[in-house]
Scaffold this motif. Structure first.
Motif, mmCIF file in Angstrom:
data_model
loop_
_atom_site.group_PDB
_atom_site.id
_atom_site.type_symbol
_atom_site.label_atom_id
_atom_site.label_comp_id
_atom_site.label_asym_id
_atom_site.label_seq_id
_atom_site.Cartn_x
_atom_site.Cartn_y
_atom_site.Cartn_z
ATOM 1 N N ASP A 50 26.066 -23.806 -7.716
ATOM 2 C CA ASP A 50 26.499 -22.758 -6.791
ATOM 3 C C ASP A 50 25.328 -22.196 -5.991
ATOM 4 O O ASP A 50 25.480 -21.836 -4.820
ATOM 5 C CB ASP A 50 27.204 -21.620 -7.556
ATOM 6 N N ARG A 51 24.154 -22.114 -6.635
ATOM 7 C CA ARG A 51 22.966 -21.629 -5.911
ATOM 8 C C ARG A 51 22.647 -22.569 -4.739
ATOM 9 O O ARG A 51 22.374 -22.135 -3.632
ATOM 10 C CB ARG A 51 21.771 -21.541 -6.861
ATOM 11 N N TYR A 52 22.705 -23.885 -5.007
ATOM 12 C CA TYR A 52 22.448 -24.872 -3.953
ATOM 13 C C TYR A 52 23.489 -24.739 -2.835
ATOM 14 O O TYR A 52 23.181 -24.797 -1.663
ATOM 15 C CB TYR A 52 22.528 -26.297 -4.519
ATOM 16 N N TRP A 53 24.759 -24.566 -3.236
ATOM 17 C CA TRP A 53 25.863 -24.493 -2.274
ATOM 18 C C TRP A 53 25.718 -23.230 -1.428
ATOM 19 O O TRP A 53 25.864 -23.248 -0.214
ATOM 20 C CB TRP A 53 27.175 -24.564 -3.057
ATOM 21 N N ARG A 54 25.353 -22.101 -2.093
ATOM 22 C CA ARG A 54 25.168 -20.849 -1.364
ATOM 23 C C ARG A 54 24.000 -20.980 -0.382
ATOM 24 O O ARG A 54 24.084 -20.572 0.770
ATOM 25 C CB ARG A 54 24.900 -19.702 -2.358
ATOM 26 N N SER A 55 22.916 -21.574 -0.863
ATOM 27 C CA SER A 55 21.727 -21.719 -0.031
ATOM 28 C C SER A 55 22.039 -22.590 1.200
ATOM 29 O O SER A 55 21.597 -22.287 2.312
ATOM 30 C CB SER A 55 20.631 -22.326 -0.892
ATOM 31 N N LEU A 56 22.833 -23.627 0.995
ATOM 32 C CA LEU A 56 23.210 -24.500 2.114
ATOM 33 C C LEU A 56 23.997 -23.715 3.163
ATOM 34 O O LEU A 56 23.842 -23.917 4.369
ATOM 35 C CB LEU A 56 24.070 -25.645 1.576
ATOM 36 N N ARG A 57 24.844 -22.792 2.689
ATOM 37 C CA ARG A 57 25.670 -22.016 3.617
ATOM 38 C C ARG A 57 24.896 -20.897 4.290
ATOM 39 O O ARG A 57 25.079 -20.623 5.470
ATOM 40 C CB ARG A 57 26.867 -21.400 2.873
ATOM 41 N N LEU A 58 24.018 -20.235 3.525
ATOM 42 C CA LEU A 58 23.472 -18.960 4.005
ATOM 43 C C LEU A 58 21.999 -18.975 4.391
ATOM 44 O O LEU A 58 21.585 -18.220 5.263
ATOM 45 C CB LEU A 58 23.666 -17.887 2.921
ATOM 46 N N ASP A 59 21.196 -19.770 3.724
ATOM 47 C CA ASP A 59 19.744 -19.634 3.895
ATOM 48 C C ASP A 59 19.227 -20.384 5.118
ATOM 49 O O ASP A 59 19.806 -21.391 5.534
ATOM 50 C CB ASP A 59 19.001 -20.163 2.661
ATOM 51 N N VAL A 60 18.125 -19.887 5.622
ATOM 52 C CA VAL A 60 17.405 -20.654 6.641
ATOM 53 C C VAL A 60 16.780 -21.828 5.886
ATOM 54 O O VAL A 60 16.080 -21.627 4.890
ATOM 55 C CB VAL A 60 16.288 -19.786 7.277
ATOM 56 N N PRO A 61 17.058 -23.062 6.304
ATOM 57 C CA PRO A 61 16.595 -24.194 5.500
ATOM 58 C C PRO A 61 15.073 -24.314 5.448
ATOM 59 O O PRO A 61 14.397 -24.070 6.446
ATOM 60 C CB PRO A 61 17.209 -25.409 6.205
ATOM 61 N N VAL A 62 14.581 -24.628 4.271
ATOM 62 C CA VAL A 62 13.151 -24.899 4.124
ATOM 63 C C VAL A 62 12.995 -26.408 4.297
ATOM 64 O O VAL A 62 13.638 -27.183 3.585
ATOM 65 C CB VAL A 62 12.658 -24.482 2.721
#
Ligand SMILES: Cc1cc2nc3c(=O)[nH]c(=O)nc-3n(C[C@H](O)[C@H](O)[C@H](O)COP(=O)(O)OP(=O)(O)OC[C@H]3O[C@@H](n4cnc5c(N)ncnc54)[C@H](O)[C@@H]3O)c2cc1C
Length: 514
Positions: free
Chosen positions: A23-35
């Protein structure tokens, strides 16, 4: 404690942790500015003497290619950040595809039979309030990944292959004469670096430069006992309308130690999409209705969950010399499939021969290697199918729209017979099947989609459809020129072989070879 946490931790706390990580990966894919990782760099320095022809990073599907290349005389090193071991849950595949291992001399017939741990027939395809059909021998074989990977690993080691476990790939420098890979304290030099590190590979992320996937398939499920019936399976089944801005699909089949059931859905990567934990709670809510058994009577053995990002720019052609992506990192399966193992098996012969030839003649520049992951219209046409099975967050479709469409399409394919239906169910789209099916699908099912999806996906699709037809015609033509073109100098012959393969696979003609 949430209800999902309670059920998962009753079997093992690891499942709850695993779901949170996913879920952390999925959330990061949706919300975070990609590193964007910077793991691959070009270098002016010479790699000097290389240690191996090929270094493959990532051991899950990597071992398939590693053993195939090593058995054909290449020196291969396989680098795995963990221990090379298959997952517990079987991979489903059709027998005809699985025979590739025997045909390539990687498994004996006895070993293949030992790898097959479940087999069932028939399987259902059905949609809420609509059509239902049954097929035989499609994705009905369960392969034990632990046995398969261990057997291939022993073959690989027996042939002199080098396996490095518990060390992660950190980065690589590309020189004109080789690649120097850093992994922990090690520096490994090779002629060709192969990325088999899965969807979240640092190499693939660097190459995609922070691009968001255009489609995502979310999947949750379990293997469990306690079901009243466990003889048949479902390839794709739905019994609800659109809810929470998506259509739920189910898959079920007899598995080792019980019955596997999956709930999956196609979405985009918008920030407001729900979590995997929410989907898991929906799975527990609807599973009793799906399988006709109370939740308390289900004896859960293991849980499964994940998500598959799909990018239109696939298969991924890497922008560096001497680096090639395979398996999930290359995005070589269609956006509607989660059969990445099956896709790799289908392409194993092609990749092995192509990589061998590239090494033979030193065709390792990026434009040479791009031909090993060519555009495939039979995959690109499925993007429209992915779109028609997903719902935009701001859309207000008829609640049974997706079921009605799927029902209409499958009813038509069923009438046309197995030669149309079976390749499609195995993720292979062919021009002739598509051309027979589409005119017979009721336009009233398709027209409402145009305002919702816009015309661009349809125009885009028409281009891929035309290419599918073109590739179907080019393959026999290209093959008939073999007596002449096989006499070309090695480099031109390499291009001819790759073109022929791209027409063969890109038109789905490989299916007819099984
Ligand atoms: C619930 C579920 C059900 C599925 N069912 C099926 C099915 O029935 N049939 C089917 O065909 N497919 C199925 N799949 C898909 C299949 O499991 C994947 O396509 C397959 O595992 C992809 O393998 P891969 O090696 O490309 O990537 P991964 O499985 O992600 O493996 C990547 C490997 O690379 C290693 N790695 C990662 N980073 C590094 C690093 N920095 N250095 C070194 N090594 C690294 C990892 O440890 C791992 O071993 C399913 C998937 C899921 C989630």
């Amino acid at each position: 404690m949430t209800s999902v946490e309670k059920i998962l931790t009753r079997v093992s706390a690891n499942y709850w942790q695993g779901l949170n990580t996913a879920d952390r990966y999925w959330r990061s894919l949706r919300l975070d500015v990609p590193v964007i990782p910077a793991t691959i760099k070009n270098s002016d320095l010479s790699a000097a003497d290389t240690d191996f022809d090929v270094l493959i990073c990532g051991g899950t599907l990597g071992i398939l290619l590693a053993s195939a290349l090593q058995s054909r005389g290449r020196s291969v090193c396989l680098l795995e950040r963990g221990v090379l071991r298959g997952r517990e849950q079987e991979w489903n595949i059709s027998r005809c595809e699985l025979m590739t291992f025997v045909a390539m001399g990687l498994l004996t017939e006895e070993e293949l039979e030992r790898a097959i741990v479940t087999q069932y027939n028939p399987a259902r395809v059905g949609f809420h309030g609509g059509y239902e059909l049954w097929v035989r021998d499609v994705l009905n074989i369960g392969v034990d990944p632990v046995y398969l990977l261990e057997t291939l690993k022993q073959k690989f080691l027996g042939l002199g292959g080098k396996l490095i476990e518990n060390i992660a790939f950190n980065g690589a420098e590309i020189s004109a004469d080789g690649v120097t890979v850093s992994a922990g304290e090690l520096q490994i030099k090779c002629r060709l670096l192969i990325d088999a590190m899965g969807h979240f590979s640092p190499i693939a992320r660097q190459a995609r430069n922070g691009e968001k996937p255009q489609g995502v398939c979310l999947v949750v499920g379990s293997c469990a006992g306690g079901f009243p019936h466990n003889e048949t399976g479902d390839l794709i089944y739905s019994f609800t309308n659109i809810m929470h801005k998506c259509q739920y699909f189910w898959e079920a089949f007899p598995a080792r130690g019980g019955r596997t059931t999956y709930l999956f859905t196609y979405v985009d990567a918008e920030s407001d999409r729900f979590s995997l934990e929410f989907l898991m709670s929906e799975y527990f809510r609807l599973l009793p209705q799906y399988q006709g058994v109370e939740l308390d009577n289900i004896d859960f053995k293991r849980f499964l969950f994940g998500f598959f990002p799909a990018y239109r720019n696939s298969p991924l052609q890497l922008p560096w010399d001497r680096v090639l992506a395979v398996g999930d990192s290359s995005g070589s399966q269609s956006p509607v499939s989660f059969g990445g193992f099956g896709a790799m098996v289908r392409h194993l012969r092609r990749l092995t021969a192509g990589i061998g030839e590239a090494l033979e003649i030193d065709a390792l520049r990026k434009q040479d290697l791009a031909l090993l992951q060519p555009y495939q219209p039979n995959i690109s046409v499925t993007w429209l199918f992915q779109r028609t099975m997903s719902v935009k967050l701001d859309a207000k479709p008829n609640p049974n729209q997706i079921n009605d469409l799927m029902s209409g399409v499958f009813q038509t394919m069923d009438k046309l017979g197995d030669e149309v239906l079976k390749p499609f169910l195995q993720d292979v789209v062919q021009f002739s099947s598509l051309s027979k099916t589409l005119p017979l699908v009721n336009p009233r099912l398709v027209l409402p989609l145009i305002p919702q999806l816009g015309v661009n996906p349809f125009i885009d699709w028409l281009g891929h459809y035309a290419n599918l037809g073109l590739y179907s015609g080019l393959y026999p033509l290209g093959k008939s020129c073999a007596p002449l073109l096989e006499k070309l100098p090695p480099k031109q012959r390499y291009y001819y072989h790759r073109l022929l393969e791209s027409w063969f696979y890109g038109s789905g003609s490989d299916f007819d070879n099984y």
